[in-house]
Design a protein around this motif. Structure first.
Motif, PDB file in Angstrom:
ATOM      1  N   ARG A  33      -2.933  -5.541  -7.578  1.00  0.00           N
ATOM      2  CA  ARG A  33      -2.493  -5.326  -6.290  1.00  0.00           C
ATOM      3  C   ARG A  33      -1.901  -6.701  -5.449  1.00  0.00           C
ATOM      4  O   ARG A  33      -2.713  -7.629  -5.415  1.00  0.00           O
ATOM      5  N   ARG A  34      -0.757  -6.677  -4.939  1.00  0.00           N
ATOM      6  CA  ARG A  34      -0.446  -7.760  -3.982  1.00  0.00           C
ATOM      7  C   ARG A  34       0.098  -7.215  -2.538  1.00  0.00           C
ATOM      8  O   ARG A  34       0.636  -6.295  -2.681  1.00  0.00           O
ATOM      9  N   ALA A  35      -0.154  -8.084  -1.759  1.00  0.00           N
ATOM     10  CA  ALA A  35       0.053  -7.865  -0.289  1.00  0.00           C
ATOM     11  C   ALA A  35      -0.558  -6.385   0.087  1.00  0.00           C
ATOM     12  O   ALA A  35       0.180  -5.630   0.842  1.00  0.00           O
ATOM     13  N   GLY A  36      -1.650  -6.023  -0.319  1.00  0.00           N
ATOM     14  CA  GLY A  36      -2.062  -4.743  -0.370  1.00  0.00           C
ATOM     15  C   GLY A  36      -3.495  -4.904   0.384  1.00  0.00           C
ATOM     16  O   GLY A  36      -4.200  -5.923   0.214  1.00  0.00           O
ATOM     17  N   ALA A  37      -3.994  -3.784   0.879  1.00  0.00           N
ATOM     18  CA  ALA A  37      -5.216  -3.847   1.579  1.00  0.00           C
ATOM     19  C   ALA A  37      -6.134  -2.992   0.653  1.00  0.00           C
ATOM     20  O   ALA A  37      -5.975  -1.937  -0.107  1.00  0.00           O
ATOM     21  N   PRO A  38      -7.632  -3.493   0.680  1.00  0.00           N
ATOM     22  CA  PRO A  38      -8.397  -2.785  -0.365  1.00  0.00           C
ATOM     23  C   PRO A  38      -8.949  -1.380   0.250  1.00  0.00           C
ATOM     24  O   PRO A  38      -9.962  -1.442   0.690  1.00  0.00           O
ATOM     25  N   ASN A  39      -7.894  -0.394   0.101  1.00  0.00           N
ATOM     26  CA  ASN A  39      -8.221   0.763   0.919  1.00  0.00           C
ATOM     27  C   ASN A  39      -9.401   1.552  -0.319  1.00  0.00           C
ATOM     28  O   ASN A  39      -9.658   1.076  -1.240  1.00  0.00           O
ATOM     29  N   LEU A  40      -9.500   2.733  -0.068  1.00  0.00           N
ATOM     30  CA  LEU A  40     -10.446   3.803  -0.831  1.00  0.00           C
ATOM     31  C   LEU A  40      -9.777   3.681  -2.185  1.00  0.00           C
ATOM     32  O   LEU A  40      -8.745   3.760  -2.433  1.00  0.00           O
ATOM     33  N   SER A  41     -10.636   3.572  -3.263  1.00  0.00           N
ATOM     34  CA  SER A  41     -10.170   3.477  -4.605  1.00  0.00           C
ATOM     35  C   SER A  41     -11.326   4.039  -5.585  1.00  0.00           C
ATOM     36  O   SER A  41     -12.491   3.736  -5.346  1.00  0.00           O
ATOM     37  N   ALA A  42     -11.092   4.572  -6.698  1.00  0.00           N
ATOM     38  CA  ALA A  42     -12.058   4.951  -7.616  1.00  0.00           C
ATOM     39  C   ALA A  42     -12.173   3.951  -8.739  1.00  0.00           C
ATOM     40  O   ALA A  42     -12.733   4.001  -9.740  1.00  0.00           O
ATOM     41  N   ASP A 100       1.031  -1.194   0.079  1.00  0.00           N
ATOM     42  CA  ASP A 100      -0.091  -0.054  -0.014  1.00  0.00           C
ATOM     43  C   ASP A 100       0.874   1.171   0.212  1.00  0.00           C
ATOM     44  O   ASP A 100       1.091   1.924   0.956  1.00  0.00           O
ATOM     45  N   PRO A 101       1.369   1.682  -1.055  1.00  0.00           N
ATOM     46  CA  PRO A 101       2.201   2.775  -1.211  1.00  0.00           C
ATOM     47  C   PRO A 101       1.280   4.060  -0.890  1.00  0.00           C
ATOM     48  O   PRO A 101       0.422   4.036  -1.458  1.00  0.00           O
ATOM     49  N   PRO A 102       1.846   5.159  -0.445  1.00  0.00           N
ATOM     50  CA  PRO A 102       1.134   6.252  -0.207  1.00  0.00           C
ATOM     51  C   PRO A 102       0.777   7.106  -1.278  1.00  0.00           C
ATOM     52  O   PRO A 102      -0.118   7.677  -1.460  1.00  0.00           O
ATOM     53  N   SER A 103       1.578   6.879  -2.440  1.00  0.00           N
ATOM     54  CA  SER A 103       1.095   7.401  -3.729  1.00  0.00           C
ATOM     55  C   SER A 103       0.094   6.847  -4.479  1.00  0.00           C
ATOM     56  O   SER A 103      -0.705   7.523  -5.188  1.00  0.00           O
ATOM     57  N   LEU A 104      -0.508   5.832  -3.865  1.00  0.00           N
ATOM     58  CA  LEU A 104      -1.737   5.154  -4.391  1.00  0.00           C
ATOM     59  C   LEU A 104      -2.753   5.505  -3.701  1.00  0.00           C
ATOM     60  O   LEU A 104      -3.523   4.715  -2.987  1.00  0.00           O
TER      61      LEU A 104
END
Lengths: 228, 488
Positions: free
Chosen positions: A142-151, A115-119
C-alpha cells in the motif's frame, strides 16, 4: 539506557522466528512510508524464494506511474513474474483473488495506491481466507494509504534507512537497510526493527533500533558528508 | 421495399433506379416489369414513355453491398463454408452438411423459407460444381438439384449466358448459332480451343465449360477456415440471452473434441439474429484445453456485450486452432498439473482484462535499461533467455524517466541536492558512474549518452539517477538529470 523497549526484548528472544513471520503463507500488507520508495518492494521480495514458481504481480495504474514497474534485472532474472497492470484498484483485487485460487503460484503481490473504497475489510478478508486455504503467500503493498481496518494477518510499515557500508567503496551505498515496523500481527508481538538485507546470502537480519540516537558504527553517511 | 413493408403487389411493374451518366437509369426490376420489357441499363425517361405506369424507386446500392457482406456470414447457419459470388450471389459448400437438415431438398426449402422471412427472394440451386450451381440458380428451375454425373445433361438446355461469360462472348456465340450449352458442348473440343486460345477466363467458353462440368477444379476459398468442431443450439423461438445455453454448448463441444483426442486454443461464439445479422465473440487460451468448466468461465463477462436486437434463434460455438492433445497424468494419485493451473489463470485473467494487461517480461541483450526488458503478452510462449546482468540494477523502473531539478551541482559525480516530485533530496552517498552509450543501430542520430549513478539520499532512499549527455558534446545544451528507477 535505563529502559529497554519491548521491541528490543522481543527481538533478542525471537530473532529467528521474525524471519518466519514473513515466510508464512498468509495475507500481509506492507505500507510504504514514502510513496516512491523501493523499500517496501525490496522487503517483500526478500521473503520470496528466488528460483521456483511464478509470482503474480498486479499493479494499478497510479502505482505503476508513481513507483515504477518491476524491473527483472534488479529483481532477479531467474524469477518468473506474471504481471497484471490494470487501471482500477478493484481489478487488482480481482486479479489477486483469481491468482490465489491457483496453487502453482509462489506468491501474489498486489500494489494499490491510496485508499480506494473497494479495498474494505470484506475485500481483505476474502484475500486472507483464500491465501490461507490454498497456502499461497499474499502481499499487499500500500502506498499513500492509511492503515484502515483490514483482515491482513501481519501488517508492516517499511521505510528506507541509510544503507550498510559497502565492503570495497566507502562512498557507495552497500546492502540496503530498512526501518520495519510490525504494527499488527496474529502471530508475533508488534515491534520495530532495523532490517538489513544481506544480498550475498539472500537473508534478512533483524536487529533492534538504536533508541538513544547513537550513531551506528557502519553508518557511512556522515563520513561521506565530511569527505565532500 | 419488401423489407420495409411497403412492397407493391407483384403484378405492378416496379423498377429500382440509379443515377447514370445522362440522368437516372434502371438498376433492377421486378418480374412484372421484366416481362413488360424493361431492361436494366436503359434510361428511366425512355422506359416511362413506353410504360407510363412503371413505378420507380431509388436503389440503395451501398446498403445492398453491406447487406451481402453480412449475409455471407449469416448463411453459415447451414454450412461452415461460404463465400460471396459477384454482387448478388452467395456460394455455399454444403458438402457433408445436408443430412443435418434432412436431405438436400429439405435444406434448400429451409434456405428459401429463411430468406423470404428476411424479405429477400432467393434463387437457389445445388450442384457438384460452382459453375453448374451458378447456372442452375440463375437460369434453371426453382430449387433444382443436380446430382453427381448428371451435370452435362442438366446444363445442356440452358442458354450460353449461364456460363459466366462476358456479354461480348455471349453475343459472339449467339451469332455463331451456339445458343445453348448443349450446342456448345457438341462442338469438337479442338476447334473450340483453337478459336479461343488467347481468350481470358471471362471470355473463354472452353474453360468456363470445363469449370461447370468439373474438369477444372474451382474451389471455394472461404474467408475463414472451417472449424473442425462445432456445437450449436437451434431454438424454436428467438431469445435475448444465450447464458442458459452456454453450459450445454461447452459440454457438447468438449465431448466432440474428447472423442477425437483434440483440444482447442480459440473459441468463437456466434449468434445468428432473426434479422439477418450475426454477432461473434472470440476468446483465446494459452494452452490447448477441452475442459467445459474452463471454457464456460472464459465467456463469463463477455455475453453482456451481445446486442440482442430482435433476438436470435441459433447459437453456435466453434473451436479454432485445434490440436491433438494427450491427457498426461503427472502425479501418481491423479492430482492436477500445476502448469495447467497456471495457464488457466493466464486465460482467465486475459479473458477478463485483455491481452495487453497480462504480460510476462522478455529480457533482451541491451545495455539501455528500458530496452533490456520488454513486456510481452502472457498468452505467447514463454521465452527462456535468462542472462546474468553484471552491474547492479534497480528493482523498480519508471516507464518514462522523470527529470529532476538540480539545486547544487558538482563537477564530478551526481548533484549534491536535487528536487524530484517537489521534494528536496540531499545525496549522501553514491556509486557510479556507469556510462551507457546510445545504440547507434537503434537510436536517432544525436541521442546523448547517459551516466548512471546509484545515489542514496539523507533519509536512505536509493535512486537510480542519470545525467543525459556531457558538457560540450555538441548534442544540445547543458546535460539534464533524470530519475529512472528505485533500488530496494
Amino acid at each position: 539506557m535505563s529502559s529497554l523497549s519491548p521491541s528490543k526484548r522481543l527481538s533478542s528472544q525471537t530473532r529467528l522466528s521474525l524471519r518466519s513471520i514473513g515466510a508464512q503463507k498468509v495475507l500481509s500488507d506492507v505500507f510504504a512510508q514514502t510513496a516512491a520508495d523501493g523499500a517496501a518492494v525490496g522487503f517483500v521480495l526478500a521473503h520470496l524464494p528466488r528460483d521456483t514458481g511464478t509470482i503474480l504481480w498486479a499493479q494499478d495504474r497510479l502505482s505503476e506511474k508513481e513507483a515504477g514497474q518491476p524491473y527483472m534485472a534488479g529483481i532477479g532474472p531467474e524469477r518468473s513474474v506474471l504481471r497484471v497492470n490494470v487501471s482500477r484498484p478493484s481489478d487488482v483485487l480481482v486479479a489477486m483473488e483469481d491468482a490465489l485460487r491457483c496453487k502453482a503460484m509462489t506468491a501474489v503481490i498486489g500494489e494499490i495506491w491510496g485508499d480506494p473504497p473497494s479495498l474494505d475489510f470484506t475485500a481483505t478478508k476474502r484475500l486472507a481466507l483464500r491465501a490461507e486455504a490454498n497456502g499461497v503467500p499474499c502481499w499487499l503493498i500500500r502506498r499513500a494509504g492509511a492503515p484502515n481496518l483490514s483482515a491482513a494477518r501481519n501488517r508492516w510499515r517499511v521505510g528506507s534507512l541509510p544503507s550498510a557500508a559497502h565492503p570495497h567503496d566507502p562512498q557507495a551505498p552497500g546492502d540496503p537497510r530498512w526501518q520495519v515496523e510490525l504494527f499488527r500481527s496474529r502471530y508475533a508481538q508488534p515491534g520495530t526493527w532495523v532490517v538489513r538485507y544481506d544480498r550475498a546470502s539472500d537473508r534478512l537480519d533483524f536487529s533492534a533500533p538504536h533508541v538513544d540516537g547513537a550513531v551506528e558504527k557502519d553508518h557511512g553517511a556522515d563520513r561521506q558528508r565530511a569527505a565532500r | 421495399m419488401e423489407r420495409t413493408g411497403n412492397a407493391p403487389p407483384d403484378d405492378l411493374p416496379v423498377a429500382m433506379v440509379a443515377e447514370g451518366q445522362h440522368g437516372p437509369v434502371i438498376h433492377d426490376t421486378n418480374r412484372a416489369a421484366r416481362l413488360a420489357g424493361v431492361r436494366p441499363g436503359t434510361r428511366v425517361t425512355d422506359t416511362k414513355a413506353v410504360l407510363p405506369d412503371l413505378q420507380t424507386e431509388y436503389a440503395d446500392i451501398a446498403g445492398d453491398i453491406q447487406m451481402m457482406e453480412r449475409l455471407v456470414f449469416w448463411v453459415r447457419r447451414w454450412c461452415p463454408w461460404s463465400v460471396q459470388d459477384g454482387p448478388n450471389g452467395l456460394v455455399l459448400d454444403t458438402t457433408g452438411s445436408d443430412h443435418l437438415w434432412g436431405g438436400e431438398a429439405a435444406m434448400l426449402a429451409d434456405m428459401e423459407a429463411a430468406f423470404s422471412a428476411l424479405g429477400l427472394t432467393a434463387q437457389i440451386a445445388m450442384a457438384p460444381t460452382w459453375g453448374a450451381a451458378w447456372a442452375l440458380a440463375r437460369y434453371g428451375t426453382a430449387r433444382s438439384i443436380c446430382l453427381e454425373g448428371q451435370i452435362e445433361q442438366t446444363l445442356a438446355p440452358l442458354c450460353v449466358d449461364a456460363l459466366r461469360l462476358n456479354n461480348g462472348t455471349v453475343l459472339l456465340l449467339r451469332r455463331l448459332g451456339l445458343k445453348t450449352i448443349g450446342a456448345l458442348a457438341d462442338i469438337p473440343r479442338l476447334s473450340l480451343t483453337r478459336r479461343f486460345v488467347k481468350a481470358q477466363l471471362y471470355d473463354n467458353p472452353v474453360l468456363r465449360l470445363d469449370q461447370a462440368t468439373g474438369r477444372i477444379a474451382e474451389p471455394v476459398s472461404s474467408p475463414d477456415a472451417a472449424p473442425a468442431f462445432r456445437a450449436y443450439a437451434r431454438l424454436p423461438e428467438p431469445i435475448m440471452d444465450p447464458t442458459p445455453f452456454m453450459p450445454d454448448l461447452c459440454h457438447d463441444l468438449c465431448t466432440q473434441m474428447e472423442e477425437q483426442g483434440y483440444g482447442c486454443r480459440t473459441l468463437c461464439l456466434t449468434v445468428y439474429h432473426t434479422d439477418g445479422d450475426t454477432h461473434r465473440i472470440d476468446v483465446a487460451m494459452s494452452v490447448h484445453s477441452r475442459d467445459p468448466d474452463h471454457l464456460l468461465y472464459l465467456f463469463r463477462d463477455k455475453l453482456d456485450a451481445i446486442n440482442p436486437g430482435y433476438g436470435f434463434d441459433l447459437i453456435t460455438l466453434e473451436a479454432g486452432a485445434t490440436e491433438q492433445m494427450e491427457v498426461v497424468q503427472t502425479r501418481l494419485e491423479g492430482g492436477a498439473d500445476e502448469a495447467v493451473d497456471l495457464s488457466r489463470l493466464v486465460d482467465r485473467l486475459t479473458a477478463r482484462f485483455g491481452t495487453r494487461a497480462v504480460s510476462r517480461p522478455a529480457l533482451r541483450q541491451s545495455h539501455v535499461p528500458e530496452r533490456a526488458q520488454r513486456w510481452v503478452t502472457a498468452m505467447a510462449e514463454a521465452s527462456v533467455n535468462v542472462e546474468a546482468v553484471a552491474p547492479e540494477r534497480p528493482i523498480g523502473l519508471l516507464y518514462t524517466p522523470e527529470e529532476v531539478r538540480v539545486l547544487y551541482a558538482v563537477p564530478k559525480g551526481p548533484p549534491v541536492q536535487f528536487i524530484w516530485r517537489r521534494q528536496t533530496h540531499k545525496v549522501t552517498r553514491y556509486a557510479g558512474p556507469e556510462r551507457i552509450a546510445p545504440e547507434w543501430w537503434h537510436d536517432k542520430p544525436g541521442t546523448r549518452l547517459r551516466d548512471y549513478f546509484k545515489v542514496e539520499d539523507h533519509v536512505g532512499r536509493r535512486f537510480w539517477l542519470y545525467r543525459e549527455g556531457l558538457h560540450g558534446d555538441g548534442r544540445g545544451g547543458d546535460p539534464r538529470w533524470f530519475v529512472h528507477g528505485m533500488f530496494a
